[in-house]
Design a protein around this motif. Structure first.
Motif, PDB file in Angstrom:
ATOM      1  N   ASN A   8      42.814  38.776  53.672  1.00 25.30           N
ATOM      2  CA  ASN A   8      43.801  39.788  53.267  1.00 25.30           C
ATOM      3  C   ASN A   8      45.127  39.509  53.968  1.00 25.30           C
ATOM      4  OD1 ASN A   8      41.870  41.455  51.762  1.00 25.30           O
ATOM      5  ND2 ASN A   8      40.952  41.766  53.780  1.00 25.30           N
ATOM      6  N   PRO A   9      46.217  39.308  53.173  1.00 25.51           N
ATOM      7  CA  PRO A   9      47.512  38.961  53.786  1.00 25.51           C
ATOM      8  C   PRO A   9      47.964  39.977  54.827  1.00 25.51           C
ATOM      9  CG  PRO A   9      47.637  38.937  51.369  1.00 25.51           C
ATOM     10  CD  PRO A   9      46.268  39.392  51.716  1.00 25.51           C
ATOM     11  N   GLN A  10      47.591  41.258  54.635  1.00 23.08           N
ATOM     12  CA  GLN A  10      48.057  42.286  55.599  1.00 23.08           C
ATOM     13  C   GLN A  10      47.426  42.119  56.980  1.00 23.08           C
ATOM     14  OE1 GLN A  10      46.339  42.947  52.824  1.00 23.08           O
ATOM     15  NE2 GLN A  10      44.832  44.566  53.090  1.00 23.08           N
ATOM     16  N   ASP A  11      46.389  41.243  57.086  1.00 26.29           N
ATOM     17  CA  ASP A  11      45.722  41.034  58.386  1.00 26.29           C
ATOM     18  C   ASP A  11      46.313  39.863  59.179  1.00 26.29           C
ATOM     19  OD1 ASP A  11      43.988  43.074  57.830  1.00 26.29           O
ATOM     20  OD2 ASP A  11      42.397  41.779  57.073  1.00 26.29           O
ATOM     21  N   SER A  12      47.366  39.225  58.623  1.00 24.40           N
ATOM     22  CA  SER A  12      47.807  37.964  59.240  1.00 24.40           C
ATOM     23  C   SER A  12      48.254  38.141  60.696  1.00 24.40           C
ATOM     24  CB  SER A  12      48.896  37.290  58.399  1.00 24.40           C
ATOM     25  OG  SER A  12      49.947  38.167  58.240  1.00 24.40           O
ATOM     26  N   ASP A  13      48.729  39.349  61.039  1.00 24.50           N
ATOM     27  CA  ASP A  13      49.174  39.551  62.429  1.00 24.50           C
ATOM     28  C   ASP A  13      48.018  39.451  63.433  1.00 24.50           C
ATOM     29  OD1 ASP A  13      51.667  39.814  63.732  1.00 24.50           O
ATOM     30  OD2 ASP A  13      51.002  41.759  64.498  1.00 24.50           O
ATOM     31  N   ALA A  14      46.807  39.634  62.938  1.00 19.90           N
ATOM     32  CA  ALA A  14      45.645  39.558  63.843  1.00 19.90           C
ATOM     33  C   ALA A  14      45.513  38.162  64.451  1.00 19.90           C
ATOM     34  CB  ALA A  14      44.369  39.914  63.079  1.00 19.90           C
ATOM     35  N   ILE A  15      46.047  37.159  63.778  1.00 18.72           N
ATOM     36  CA  ILE A  15      46.041  35.798  64.345  1.00 18.72           C
ATOM     37  C   ILE A  15      47.448  35.400  64.817  1.00 18.72           C
ATOM     38  CG2 ILE A  15      46.068  34.817  61.976  1.00 18.72           C
ATOM     39  CD1 ILE A  15      44.483  33.034  64.919  1.00 18.72           C
ATOM     40  N   GLU A  16      48.466  35.907  64.104  1.00 18.35           N
ATOM     41  CA  GLU A  16      49.834  35.518  64.490  1.00 18.35           C
ATOM     42  C   GLU A  16      50.220  36.102  65.859  1.00 18.35           C
ATOM     43  OE1 GLU A  16      51.931  36.725  60.996  1.00 18.35           O
ATOM     44  OE2 GLU A  16      51.835  34.711  60.113  1.00 18.35           O
ATOM     45  N   ALA A  17      49.808  37.348  66.100  1.00 19.38           N
ATOM     46  CA  ALA A  17      50.193  37.999  67.372  1.00 19.38           C
ATOM     47  C   ALA A  17      49.626  37.258  68.596  1.00 19.38           C
ATOM     48  CB  ALA A  17      49.786  39.472  67.370  1.00 19.38           C
ATOM     49  N   PRO A  18      48.295  36.968  68.632  1.00 17.00           N
ATOM     50  CA  PRO A  18      47.799  36.224  69.811  1.00 17.00           C
ATOM     51  C   PRO A  18      48.396  34.815  69.912  1.00 17.00           C
ATOM     52  CG  PRO A  18      46.019  36.586  68.217  1.00 17.00           C
ATOM     53  CD  PRO A  18      47.196  37.394  67.754  1.00 17.00           C
ATOM     54  N   ALA A  19      48.722  34.219  68.757  1.00 19.71           N
ATOM     55  CA  ALA A  19      49.332  32.877  68.786  1.00 19.71           C
ATOM     56  C   ALA A  19      50.715  32.956  69.432  1.00 19.71           C
ATOM     57  CB  ALA A  19      49.421  32.310  67.371  1.00 19.71           C
ATOM     58  N   ARG A  20      51.472  33.972  69.038  1.00 21.51           N
ATOM     59  CA  ARG A  20      52.808  34.170  69.625  1.00 21.51           C
ATOM     60  C   ARG A  20      52.702  34.385  71.125  1.00 21.51           C
ATOM     61  NH1 ARG A  20      54.116  37.300  65.153  1.00 21.51           N
ATOM     62  NH2 ARG A  20      53.490  39.212  66.226  1.00 21.51           N
ATOM     63  N   LYS A  21      51.744  35.224  71.489  1.00 27.90           N
ATOM     64  CA  LYS A  21      51.558  35.581  72.909  1.00 27.90           C
ATOM     65  C   LYS A  21      51.254  34.346  73.743  1.00 27.90           C
ATOM     66  CE  LYS A  21      49.161  39.165  75.449  1.00 27.90           C
ATOM     67  NZ  LYS A  21      47.965  39.988  75.423  1.00 27.90           N
ATOM     68  N   ARG A  22      50.508  33.417  73.155  1.00 26.68           N
ATOM     69  CA  ARG A  22      50.138  32.204  73.901  1.00 26.68           C
ATOM     70  C   ARG A  22      51.098  31.047  73.611  1.00 26.68           C
ATOM     71  NH1 ARG A  22      43.626  32.547  72.926  1.00 26.68           N
ATOM     72  NH2 ARG A  22      43.649  30.328  73.410  1.00 26.68           N
ATOM     73  N   ASN A  23      52.177  31.400  72.897  1.00 18.80           N
ATOM     74  CA  ASN A  23      53.192  30.392  72.576  1.00 18.80           C
ATOM     75  C   ASN A  23      52.628  29.219  71.775  1.00 18.80           C
ATOM     76  OD1 ASN A  23      55.851  29.965  72.662  1.00 18.80           O
ATOM     77  ND2 ASN A  23      55.918  29.114  74.749  1.00 18.80           N
ATOM     78  N   ASN A  46      51.700  27.226  68.127  1.00 17.68           N
ATOM     79  CA  ASN A  46      52.218  27.023  66.792  1.00 17.68           C
ATOM     80  C   ASN A  46      51.064  26.918  65.805  1.00 17.68           C
ATOM     81  OD1 ASN A  46      54.335  26.726  65.151  1.00 17.68           O
ATOM     82  ND2 ASN A  46      55.083  24.808  66.070  1.00 17.68           N
ATOM     83  N   LEU A  47      50.954  27.840  64.887  1.00 23.20           N
ATOM     84  CA  LEU A  47      49.988  27.663  63.798  1.00 23.20           C
ATOM     85  C   LEU A  47      50.517  28.377  62.564  1.00 23.20           C
ATOM     86  CD1 LEU A  47      48.433  30.594  63.643  1.00 23.20           C
ATOM     87  CD2 LEU A  47      46.913  29.600  65.321  1.00 23.20           C
ATOM     88  N   TYR A  64      46.079  25.289  60.295  1.00 21.98           N
ATOM     89  CA  TYR A  64      46.309  26.202  59.174  1.00 21.98           C
ATOM     90  C   TYR A  64      45.175  27.218  59.211  1.00 21.98           C
ATOM     91  CZ  TYR A  64      50.016  23.254  57.464  1.00 21.98           C
ATOM     92  OH  TYR A  64      51.201  22.562  57.354  1.00 21.98           O
ATOM     93  N   ALA A  65      45.520  28.426  59.608  1.00 24.27           N
ATOM     94  CA  ALA A  65      44.514  29.480  59.759  1.00 24.27           C
ATOM     95  C   ALA A  65      44.588  30.370  58.525  1.00 24.27           C
ATOM     96  CB  ALA A  65      44.826  30.293  61.016  1.00 24.27           C
ATOM     97  N   THR A  66      43.430  30.647  57.919  1.00 23.90           N
ATOM     98  CA  THR A  66      43.525  31.464  56.710  1.00 23.90           C
ATOM     99  C   THR A  66      43.008  32.875  56.919  1.00 23.90           C
ATOM    100  OG1 THR A  66      41.375  30.970  55.669  1.00 23.90           O
ATOM    101  CG2 THR A  66      43.166  29.371  55.329  1.00 23.90           C
ATOM    102  N   THR A  67      43.639  33.783  56.157  1.00 24.43           N
ATOM    103  CA  THR A  67      43.249  35.190  56.176  1.00 24.43           C
ATOM    104  C   THR A  67      42.859  35.609  54.763  1.00 24.43           C
ATOM    105  OG1 THR A  67      44.057  37.436  56.537  1.00 24.43           O
ATOM    106  CG2 THR A  67      45.719  35.798  56.008  1.00 24.43           C
TER     107      THR A  67
END
Ligand SMILES: NC(=O)c1ccc[n+]([C@@H]2O[C@H](COP(=O)([O-])OP(=O)(O)OC[C@H]3O[C@@H](n4cnc5c(N)ncnc54)[C@H](OP(=O)(O)O)[C@@H]3O)[C@@H](O)[C@H]2O)c1
Length: 285
Positions: free
Chosen positions: A35-50, A52-53, A30-33
């Motif tokens: 500011n909600p608008q920054d969530s892609d900063a962690i979601e994008a690299p997670a997606r790229k590396r396949n 799950n978080l 469970y990764a916290t941000t």
């Protein structure tokens, strides 16, 4: 088996690297941000590396928000195995240039925020009779430095807190570890630098010294051999070793400084090392 781990401040720097690394190692992260608008900063690299978080919004100075996050993790995973107290802020400037408000703000996040997150997690870990609390302190939590007095004070406070808490909760099967990184290039040295307003005032008697100390710090950052992944690996050890250590120092330079301080007699280290930096910033070139 519950393996959920909360990582605070995970959209940048050490927190982001740690969240990704722990997800890769099979933890339910469970990764916290802030500011909600920054969530892609962690979601994008997670997606790229396949990987799950899950990303949740959290301000560690908001007690209600902290309780909501803990409840969410508990309800989704049946417990909270680990907490990585990574979120925090910096404050740079000579002490006389720091305002009371700026000092309180850095204590609010780094000390009281860390304590509040830890307290909320313990409520779930204690009845489960297991858990891991990791606190990211700093080499600045063991050795003071000019132009970061308030920041170092928060890191010394985290060290004292963690070392004491470790003794209180061990009988419940809960381990507390302090991870102490050396200087590492992250957003902390850019957008999150946290320079005090007064330190930028050319009228300050410390102005030139501060500028020089910032130049010196940037040089140390630029040449630092330590990387965010080194911290992520140490945190993984603290979460997965059967008998985790109380302290994990990360970075060869930090280890060298600390060894010298420990073994040089009669405050020789303080006289040589501290004098070196004072001279370096106060000598006009
Ligand atoms: N980098 C180094 O040289 C170094 C060395 C030793 C120790 N450390 C420690 O390592 C930790 C991470 O540092 P870093 O280098 O990765 O710095 P960073 O990139 O600035 O990361 C700090 C994170 O904490 C978040 N944050 C700040 N205040 C918060 C709050 N009230 N609630 C929730 N999140 C908050 C920030 O969010 P926003 O970006 O949205 O503000 C950011 O994501 C810090 O505790 C730092 O003191 C760093």
């Amino acid at each position: 088996m519950v393996n959920s781990v909360l990582v605070t401040g995970a959209t940048t720097g050490l927190g982001r690297e740690t969240a990704l690394y722990l997800a890769e190692k099979g933890f339910q992260v469970y990764a916290t941000t802030l500011n909600p608008q920054d969530s892609d900063a962690i979601e994008a690299p997670a997606r790229k590396r396949n990987l799950n978080l899950q990303v949740l919004q959290l301000d560690i100075t908001d007690p209600e928000g902290i309780n909501d996050v803990m409840r969410t993790i508990y309800e989704q995973t049946g417990g909270i195995y680990g907490v990585v107290n990574n979120a925090g802020i910096g404050l740079r400037g000579y002490f006389e240039d720091l305002s009371e408000e700026e000092i309180r703000r850095v204590f609010e996040a780094n000390v009281f925020g860390t304590m509040a997150v830890t307290r909320a997690a313990l409520k779930y870990m204690r009845p489960a009779r297991q858990g891991r609390i990791v606190i990211i302190t700093s080499v600045g939590g063991k050795t003071g430095a000019l132009a970061v007095s308030a920041y170092c004070a928060t890191k010394f406070a985290q060290e004292g807190f963690g070392e004491s808490l470790a003794q209180e909760v061990l009988p419940f099967g809960i381990h507390v570890s302090l991870v102490e990184p050396a200087i590492i290039k992250t957003e902390r040295w850019g957008i999150n630098r946290g320079v005090a307003k007064g330190a930028l005032n050319p009228e300050s008697p410390y102005f030139e010294w501060f500028r020089e100390s910032e130049r010196l710090s940037d040089l140390l950052v630029k040449t630092s051999p330590t990387k965010p992944l080194d911290v992520a690996r140490a945190i993984h050890r603290a979460l997965s070793e059967k008998k985790p250590r109380l302290r994990y120092m990360v970075g060869s330079r930090a280890k060298l400084v600390f060894a010298l301080r420990r073994y040089l007699p009669g405050e020789l280290f303080e006289r040589i090392y501290f004098s070196y930096f004072i001279k370096k910033v106060t000598t006009r070139r």
